[in-house]
Design a protein around this motif. Structure first.
Motif, mmCIF file in Angstrom:
data_model
loop_
_atom_site.group_PDB
_atom_site.id
_atom_site.type_symbol
_atom_site.label_atom_id
_atom_site.label_comp_id
_atom_site.label_asym_id
_atom_site.label_seq_id
_atom_site.Cartn_x
_atom_site.Cartn_y
_atom_site.Cartn_z
ATOM 1 N N LYS A 1 0.842 -1.215 0.000
ATOM 2 C CA LYS A 1 0.000 0.000 0.000
ATOM 3 C C LYS A 1 0.863 1.245 0.000
ATOM 4 C CE LYS A 1 -3.897 -1.633 2.600
ATOM 5 N NZ LYS A 1 -4.330 -1.648 3.992
ATOM 6 N N LEU A 2 1.919 1.208 0.820
ATOM 7 C CA LEU A 2 2.829 2.357 0.895
ATOM 8 C C LEU A 2 3.515 2.564 -0.454
ATOM 9 C CD1 LEU A 2 4.250 4.453 2.774
ATOM 10 C CD2 LEU A 2 6.044 2.742 3.079
ATOM 11 N N ARG A 3 3.905 1.454 -1.083
ATOM 12 C CA ARG A 3 4.597 1.535 -2.366
ATOM 13 C C ARG A 3 3.666 2.096 -3.446
ATOM 14 N NH1 ARG A 3 9.625 -0.256 -3.563
ATOM 15 N NH2 ARG A 3 9.871 -1.284 -1.577
ATOM 16 N N ILE A 4 2.420 1.636 -3.436
ATOM 17 C CA ILE A 4 1.475 2.034 -4.483
ATOM 18 C C ILE A 4 1.040 3.487 -4.340
ATOM 19 C CG2 ILE A 4 -0.893 1.628 -5.297
ATOM 20 C CD1 ILE A 4 -0.341 -1.382 -4.928
ATOM 21 N N GLY A 5 0.883 3.956 -3.100
ATOM 22 C CA GLY A 5 0.451 5.339 -2.893
ATOM 23 C C GLY A 5 -1.049 5.480 -3.073
ATOM 24 N N PRO A 6 -1.515 6.715 -3.269
ATOM 25 C CA PRO A 6 -2.950 6.969 -3.214
ATOM 26 C C PRO A 6 -3.744 6.528 -4.449
ATOM 27 C CG PRO A 6 -1.764 9.000 -3.610
ATOM 28 C CD PRO A 6 -0.728 7.946 -3.379
ATOM 29 N N GLY A 7 -3.091 6.177 -5.542
ATOM 30 C CA GLY A 7 -3.827 5.893 -6.783
ATOM 31 C C GLY A 7 -4.405 4.491 -6.854
ATOM 32 N N ASP A 8 -5.117 4.244 -7.964
ATOM 33 C CA ASP A 8 -5.725 2.940 -8.213
ATOM 34 C C ASP A 8 -4.938 2.248 -9.331
ATOM 35 O OD1 ASP A 8 -7.172 0.794 -9.151
ATOM 36 O OD2 ASP A 8 -9.097 1.851 -9.177
ATOM 37 N N PRO A 9 -4.194 1.197 -8.987
ATOM 38 C CA PRO A 9 -3.327 0.558 -9.983
ATOM 39 C C PRO A 9 -4.081 -0.101 -11.136
ATOM 40 C CG PRO A 9 -3.315 -0.692 -7.914
ATOM 41 C CD PRO A 9 -4.083 0.572 -7.655
ATOM 42 N N VAL A 10 -5.315 -0.541 -10.851
ATOM 43 C CA VAL A 10 -6.079 -1.223 -11.904
ATOM 44 C C VAL A 10 -6.536 -0.201 -12.953
ATOM 45 C CG1 VAL A 10 -8.096 -2.652 -12.395
ATOM 46 C CG2 VAL A 10 -6.745 -3.067 -10.316
ATOM 47 N N ALA A 11 -7.099 0.904 -12.467
ATOM 48 C CA ALA A 11 -7.508 1.979 -13.382
ATOM 49 C C ALA A 11 -6.291 2.556 -14.102
ATOM 50 C CB ALA A 11 -8.226 3.076 -12.606
ATOM 51 N N GLY A 12 -5.124 2.474 -13.438
ATOM 52 C CA GLY A 12 -3.918 3.096 -13.995
ATOM 53 C C GLY A 12 -3.362 2.380 -15.205
ATOM 54 N N LYS A 13 -3.666 1.095 -15.346
ATOM 55 C CA LYS A 13 -3.032 0.327 -16.431
ATOM 56 C C LYS A 13 -3.359 0.905 -17.808
ATOM 57 C CE LYS A 13 -1.890 -4.056 -18.372
ATOM 58 N NZ LYS A 13 -1.882 -5.500 -18.340
ATOM 59 N N ASP A 14 -4.636 1.144 -18.094
ATOM 60 C CA ASP A 14 -5.003 1.704 -19.405
ATOM 61 C C ASP A 14 -4.413 3.094 -19.589
ATOM 62 O OD1 ASP A 14 -6.391 -0.508 -20.081
ATOM 63 O OD2 ASP A 14 -8.390 0.309 -19.615
ATOM 64 N N LYS A 15 -4.475 3.866 -18.518
ATOM 65 C CA LYS A 15 -3.989 5.246 -18.595
ATOM 66 C C LYS A 15 -2.487 5.300 -18.833
ATOM 67 C CE LYS A 15 -7.558 6.805 -15.345
ATOM 68 N NZ LYS A 15 -7.810 7.378 -14.002
ATOM 69 N N ALA A 16 -1.777 4.230 -18.453
ATOM 70 C CA ALA A 16 -0.321 4.208 -18.564
ATOM 71 C C ALA A 16 0.143 3.728 -19.939
ATOM 72 C CB ALA A 16 0.272 3.315 -17.475
ATOM 73 N N ALA A 17 -0.816 3.386 -20.818
ATOM 74 C CA ALA A 17 -0.422 2.772 -22.093
ATOM 75 C C ALA A 17 0.563 3.640 -22.876
ATOM 76 C CB ALA A 17 -1.676 2.477 -22.924
ATOM 77 N N LEU A 18 0.426 4.945 -22.783
ATOM 78 C CA LEU A 18 1.324 5.810 -23.568
ATOM 79 C C LEU A 18 2.754 5.820 -23.025
ATOM 80 C CD1 LEU A 18 0.627 9.622 -22.962
ATOM 81 C CD2 LEU A 18 -0.193 7.845 -21.449
ATOM 82 N N CYS A 19 2.952 5.211 -21.875
ATOM 83 C CA CYS A 19 4.302 5.140 -21.305
ATOM 84 C C CYS A 19 5.009 3.842 -21.701
ATOM 85 C CB CYS A 19 4.247 5.192 -19.783
ATOM 86 S SG CYS A 19 3.002 6.296 -19.085
ATOM 87 N N PHE A 20 4.238 2.845 -22.122
ATOM 88 C CA PHE A 20 4.789 1.490 -22.291
ATOM 89 C C PHE A 20 5.890 1.417 -23.351
ATOM 90 C CE2 PHE A 20 0.535 -0.641 -20.830
ATOM 91 C CZ PHE A 20 0.767 -0.200 -19.548
ATOM 92 N N GLY A 21 5.745 2.210 -24.415
ATOM 93 C CA GLY A 21 6.714 2.150 -25.514
ATOM 94 C C GLY A 21 8.146 2.348 -25.025
#
Ligand code: HEC
Ligand code: HEC
Length: 233
Positions: free
Chosen positions: A49-69
């Motif tokens: 929990k401390l590592r993840i912080g306040p966000g939602d990792p599941v919702a974050g996956k799609d939003k992070a797609a532009l970083c994957f490249g």
């Protein structure tokens, strides 16, 4: 701007203060989100929990797609100029993005990327990368000089041993504190570039200039040895 002439024994006092207090602990609301990613690592629920912080990792996956490249789908980039983000503290990731945005850390590509992330998405994207199994080096390095510098103070040069802040294996302080990033298992090339940037003051976004103070009297060969050793952790 960081100038080495500003470094006095006050700098060392600052280092000691940093180590002995939670002076730079950010307001941490990380306990608020339960995580469904606990099974991804061996960490305890609280650590994760401390590592993840306040966000939602599941919702974050799609939003992070532009970083994957560049950073890899699981945060383990293959090209060593792009840092691994896997298992990095969410709060640290978000801080870096804000720093790129405010130009307190500058890089042409990342400053542009940072401006494309909405405030609402930042915590979730950071949480996604943080929830991945923590980065690990491909093979251990037996660089003796690197290990020595990592584990031993050299106060005559105001160098406090790296493991006092980054943890015994560079995976962060123990117990965890999102101010101190994971560096163990990061790409050597990236680590070396950051250490050089800290030494010359091209990067000076660490709290109190702590990283500038720590490495300012280390030689090229010492920085190379450190990067080599840490990348294998
Ligand atoms: C075109 C390639 C590229 C893309 C796409 C990209 N990055 Fe980066 N990223 C980089 C590079 C290069 C660096 C190293 C910059 C430096 O030296 O400061 C970096 C650095 C970072 C850092 C600092 C890491 C650290 O350990 O301090 C974070 C955090 C980061 N990127 C997050 C993201 C996120 C989140 C996204 C998606 C929204 C993203 N990046 C998209 C290339 C990219
Ligand atoms: C007193 C605490 C402290 C000590 C000692 C320390 N660090 Fe750091 N280090 C930090 C903090 C805090 C940051 C995060 C800076 C920021 O917020 O951008 C950092 C950042 C870094 C980064 C950048 C990570 C990234 O992903 O971009 C590297 C590399 C690093 N440290 C290496 C070292 C090495 C090598 C040593 C030993 C020579 C060392 N540190 C000693 C506190 C410390």
């Amino acid at each position: 701007m960081f100038h080495s002439k500003c470094i006095t024994s006050a700098g060392l006092a600052m280092v000691i203060l940093l180590l002995s207090t939670a002076a730079f602990a950010e307001n941490d609301s990380s306990a608020s989100q339960p995580s469904s990613a606990a099974s991804a690592t061996n960490q305890s629920g609280d650590e994760l929990k401390l590592r993840i912080g306040p966000g939602d990792p599941v919702a974050g996956k799609d939003k992070a797609a532009l970083c994957f490249g560049c950073h890899g789908e699981d945060g383990n980039s293959t090209d060593p100029q792009y840092p691994k983000l896997a298992g990095q503290y969410g709060i640290y990731i978000a801080k870096q993005i804000r720093n790129y945005l405010a130009n307190t850390r500058s890089h042409q590509v990342m400053s542009g990327m940072a401006s494309s992330i909405s405030d609402a998405d930042l915590a979730d994207i950071s949480a996604y990368f943080a929830s991945q199994p923590i980065m690990k080096g491909a093979h251990p390095s037996n660089n003796k000089l690197g290990k020595k510098l990592f584990e031993n103070d050299d106060l005559s040069r105001m160098m406090v041993r790296c493991n006092s802040c980054h943890g015994a294996t560079g995976k962060g302080m123990d117990p965890g504190n999102p101010v101190y990033p994971v560096i163990g298992g990061q790409h050597k090339e990236y680590l070396l570039a950051q250490l050089i940037n800290f030494r010359k003051g091209a990067r000076n976004n660490s709290p109190g200039g702590i990283m500038n103070i720590t490495v300012h009297r280390l030689s090229d060969a010492e920085l190379d040895a450190l990067a080599d050793y840490i990348s294998g952790l």
